[in-house]
Scaffold this active site. Structure first.
Site, PDB file in Angstrom:
ATOM      1  N   GLY A   1       0.836  -1.362  -0.052  1.00  0.00           N
ATOM      2  CA  GLY A   1       0.088  -0.282  -0.141  1.00  0.00           C
ATOM      3  C   GLY A   1       0.893   1.255  -0.072  1.00  0.00           C
TER       4      GLY A   1
ATOM      5  N   ILE B   1       1.645   3.545   2.244  1.00  0.00           N
ATOM      6  CA  ILE B   1       2.697   3.784   3.404  1.00  0.00           C
ATOM      7  C   ILE B   1       3.963   3.086   3.046  1.00  0.00           C
ATOM      8  CG2 ILE B   1       3.080   3.780   5.815  1.00  0.00           C
ATOM      9  CD1 ILE B   1       0.069   4.441   6.187  1.00  0.00           C
TER      10      ILE B   1
ATOM     11  N   GLU C   1       6.757 -10.594   4.386  1.00  0.00           N
ATOM     12  CA  GLU C   1       5.875 -11.506   3.916  1.00  0.00           C
ATOM     13  C   GLU C   1       5.438 -11.490   2.501  1.00  0.00           C
ATOM     14  OE1 GLU C   1       2.364 -11.132   6.519  1.00  0.00           O
ATOM     15  OE2 GLU C   1       1.140 -10.626   4.745  1.00  0.00           O
TER      16      GLU C   1
HETATM   17  N1  COA Z   1     -12.480   4.249  12.423  1.00  0.00           N
HETATM   18  C1  COA Z   1     -13.158   4.278  11.384  1.00  0.00           C
HETATM   19  N2  COA Z   1     -12.882   3.856  10.150  1.00  0.00           N
HETATM   20  C2  COA Z   1     -11.622   3.550   9.927  1.00  0.00           C
HETATM   21  C3  COA Z   1     -10.823   3.820  11.067  1.00  0.00           C
HETATM   22  C4  COA Z   1     -11.070   4.126  12.165  1.00  0.00           C
HETATM   23  N3  COA Z   1     -10.536   4.121  13.193  1.00  0.00           N
HETATM   24  N4  COA Z   1      -9.412   3.515  10.412  1.00  0.00           N
HETATM   25  C5  COA Z   1      -9.711   2.869   9.137  1.00  0.00           C
HETATM   26  N5  COA Z   1     -11.090   3.176   8.526  1.00  0.00           N
HETATM   27  C6  COA Z   1     -11.534   3.073   7.554  1.00  0.00           C
HETATM   28  C7  COA Z   1     -10.813   4.056   6.523  1.00  0.00           C
HETATM   29  O1  COA Z   1     -11.532   5.385   6.400  1.00  0.00           O
HETATM   30  C8  COA Z   1     -11.029   3.340   5.195  1.00  0.00           C
HETATM   31  O2  COA Z   1     -12.279   3.529   4.644  1.00  0.00           O
HETATM   32  P1  COA Z   1     -12.663   4.067   3.246  1.00  0.00           P
HETATM   33  O3  COA Z   1     -12.061   3.329   2.295  1.00  0.00           O
HETATM   34  O4  COA Z   1     -14.278   4.089   3.370  1.00  0.00           O
HETATM   35  O5  COA Z   1     -12.155   5.566   3.408  1.00  0.00           O
HETATM   36  C9  COA Z   1     -10.912   1.752   5.474  1.00  0.00           C
HETATM   37  O6  COA Z   1     -11.238   1.763   6.901  1.00  0.00           O
HETATM   38  C10 COA Z   1      -9.511   1.320   5.333  1.00  0.00           C
HETATM   39  O7  COA Z   1      -8.560   2.243   6.051  1.00  0.00           O
HETATM   40  P2  COA Z   1      -7.042   2.464   5.619  1.00  0.00           P
HETATM   41  O8  COA Z   1      -6.007   2.543   6.868  1.00  0.00           O
HETATM   42  O9  COA Z   1      -6.940   3.385   4.692  1.00  0.00           O
HETATM   43  O10 COA Z   1      -6.760   1.011   5.033  1.00  0.00           O
HETATM   44  P3  COA Z   1      -5.631   0.485   4.308  1.00  0.00           P
HETATM   45  O11 COA Z   1      -5.461  -0.174   3.060  1.00  0.00           O
HETATM   46  O12 COA Z   1      -4.121   1.312   4.408  1.00  0.00           O
HETATM   47  O13 COA Z   1      -5.168  -0.822   5.297  1.00  0.00           O
HETATM   48  C11 COA Z   1      -5.071  -1.847   7.481  1.00  0.00           C
HETATM   49  C12 COA Z   1      -4.923  -0.601   6.781  1.00  0.00           C
HETATM   50  C13 COA Z   1      -4.841  -1.691   9.029  1.00  0.00           C
HETATM   51  C14 COA Z   1      -6.443  -2.395   7.175  1.00  0.00           C
HETATM   52  C15 COA Z   1      -4.217  -2.944   6.841  1.00  0.00           C
HETATM   53  O14 COA Z   1      -2.919  -2.593   6.919  1.00  0.00           O
HETATM   54  C16 COA Z   1      -4.243  -4.278   7.358  1.00  0.00           C
HETATM   55  O15 COA Z   1      -5.206  -5.141   7.131  1.00  0.00           O
HETATM   56  N6  COA Z   1      -3.323  -4.680   8.455  1.00  0.00           N
HETATM   57  C17 COA Z   1      -3.457  -6.086   8.976  1.00  0.00           C
HETATM   58  C18 COA Z   1      -2.435  -7.010   8.359  1.00  0.00           C
HETATM   59  C19 COA Z   1      -1.118  -6.855   8.259  1.00  0.00           C
HETATM   60  O16 COA Z   1      -0.498  -5.875   8.961  1.00  0.00           O
HETATM   61  N7  COA Z   1      -0.516  -7.475   7.383  1.00  0.00           N
HETATM   62  C20 COA Z   1       1.074  -7.409   7.326  1.00  0.00           C
HETATM   63  C21 COA Z   1       1.466  -6.647   6.299  1.00  0.00           C
HETATM   64  S1  COA Z   1       1.124  -7.290   4.583  1.00  0.00           S
END
Ligand code: COA
Length: 438
Positions: A217, A219, A238
């Protein structure tokens, strides 16, 4: 019999292959860009031939047609990770979710907690010795194929041949379907000013010679933008995507200082564009291994100076990290987050970073909150958490008191939410003098 004869004898059409799947069985699908295509289409088009087939999958690329509403009674998806295509099915209780650290998924299969009746996988064309590569997905796909009662493979002439412990001999395949499908690609992420600021902050925690795990992604790709002046970086991760290619070409990533697998980029799956898939084809500097090896914290820790960078949804003032659910709604899964947080923590000189924009939902909510939302699952516990980074700075939490953690986290929160966080801090720590920067 020669492997070529075995191969030819086992060739079937996609429909014939699909019809080999027994009703009331469990099918494990190849992961992510290794998801089979033609056989899933054949299963779905012939749904009346199947009843009560459980489909185990992690990241589903493609349409995930087996999760559609009209598949009820024929197929039921059991997700170990929820992505865009499976989120609604899980939310609407048309699919299940099983929590599991990524590195332990093969153990579920081996211990019989999730017996694999059928492995449905995608492979490269066989080499001159009769070995097919699992291509871009070794992860749980290879362990599933090794233990399944029935192995059904799409042999795709467009699947790259990727090195490592990533091969299977054609004699182990029960049914073979030849295909020629482009691999699923994922769009390049959009990197805005917030992501750039986060990337720049993370880069200050990375030194020459470090080994990196980066997720997928905007970041992780933003972090890579700020590593152009570093030297001798390594990859043990990973998954990786297109973002690393420029640093490999410029020699910044050369894996020369890694403690294990020196000179090689180690991963368990790959997902990106065709440029990435071309780069990894027959490339001896890239090796894929099953996830119970690559993501095992005891393997990760063997690299000194291991840096993991992952993201989350919410962090509370104690440092509890919610990464996979929003309240009771399952949004994704733990994936390899905790595997790498722990592996990096155990590595000599290692650091784990949770990197997040300070707000979500277009700035309406703070990701740094007094309490986690009711129903949310804690992914990385407050005992495991190390660094949290936003566009406003870095909070170093390991070894810090609850009071110091809260103070550091408030300092990297978005200014619009600091007053609310400060009010909670003062309730919790009435004897402390909070110093909040702006
Ligand atoms: N409250 C409400 N909604 C929230 C929120 C919160 N605190 N944090 C995120 N959201 C919403 C965002 O607004 C977004 O919604 P939208 O698409 O409608 O705007 C959605 O949730 C996704 O958030 P975002 O942080 O932009 O997603 P991302 O694609 O950057 O993924 C994780 C972030 C945390 C979901 C992702 O990194 C993950 O699944 N991590 C766990 C697994 C992992 O770390 N694996 C190892 C690496 S491969």
């Amino acid at each position: 019999m020669s492997w070529k004869n075995i191969y030819n004898e086992r060739l079937v059409s996609a429909k014939e292959a699909a019809l080999k799947i027994p009703s009331n069985s469990r099918v494990v699908l190849g992961h992510a860009a290794g998801t089979p295509v033609d056989i899933i289409d054949a299963m779905v088009s012939n749904k009346e031939s199947f009843s009560n087939v459980e489909i185990v999958h992690m990241l589903c690329l493609g349409e995930g047609k087996y999760m559609a509403e009209d598949m009820d009674g024929h197929f039921r998806h059991n997700a170990i990770f929820v992505g865009g295509n499976s989120r609604n099915a899980v939310k609407e209780d048309r699919a299940d979710f099983t929590p599991c650290f990524f590195h332990e998924v093969p153990k579920l299969f081996k211990d019989g907690l999730m017996k694999v009746d059928v492995a449905l996988i995608q492979l490269s064309r066989p080499d001159e010795h009769g070995y097919c590569s699992f291509g871009v997905s070794s992860d749980y796909t290879k362990p599933a194929a090794e233990i399944a009662d029935i192995v059904i493979a799409e042999v795709n002439d467009k699947m790259p041949r990727v090195m490592g412990e990533n091969f299977i001999h054609v004699s182990k395949l029960d049914h073979i379907v030849e295909t020629s499908n482009d691999l699923y690609e994922i769009p390049l992420p959009k990197i805005g000013d917030t992501e750039k600021a986060i990337g720049e902050n993370c880069a200050t925690l990375i030194a020459d010679g470090d080994t990196l795990q980066l997720g997928i992604g905007a970041i992780p790709d933003a972090v890579l933008l700020f590593l152009k002046d570093k030297k001798d970086l390594g990859i043990h991760t990973e998954m990786f995507s297109d973002g690393v290619l420029e640093l490999v070409e410029s020699g910044v990533i050369n894996n020369s200082k890694k403690s294990i697998h020196k000179g090689k980029m180690i991963s368990t799956f790959l997902m990106g564009s065709n440029k990435l898939y071309d780069f990894v084809h027959n490339n001896p500097s890239v090796e894929l291994y099953p996830v119970d090896y690559v993501n095992d914290p005891c393997v990760i820790m063997k690299n000194d100076n291991m840096i993991s960078i992952n993201s989350c949804i919410q962090v509370d003032l104690m440092g509890q990290v919610v990464s996979e659910s929003i309240g009771t709604t399952q949004f994704s899964g733990v994936g390899g987050q905790v595997d790498y947080v722990r592996g990096a923590s155990m590595s000599k000189g290692g650091k784990s970073i949770i990197a997040i924009p300070s707000t979500a939902s277009k700035g309406k909510v703070s990701r740094i909150t007094p309490f986690i939302t009711e129903g949310s699952a804690v992914t990385t516990s407050r005992n495991d958490v190390d660094y949290v980074v936003t566009e406003y700075g870095i909070a170093s939490l390991k070894g810090k008191t609850l009071r110091d953690r809260a103070q550091s986290l408030i300092n990297i929160a978005h200014p619009d939410f600091k007053a609310e966080l400060k009010a909670e801090f003062e309730k919790r720590f009435p004897k402390a003098n909070i110093i909040v920067n702006n």
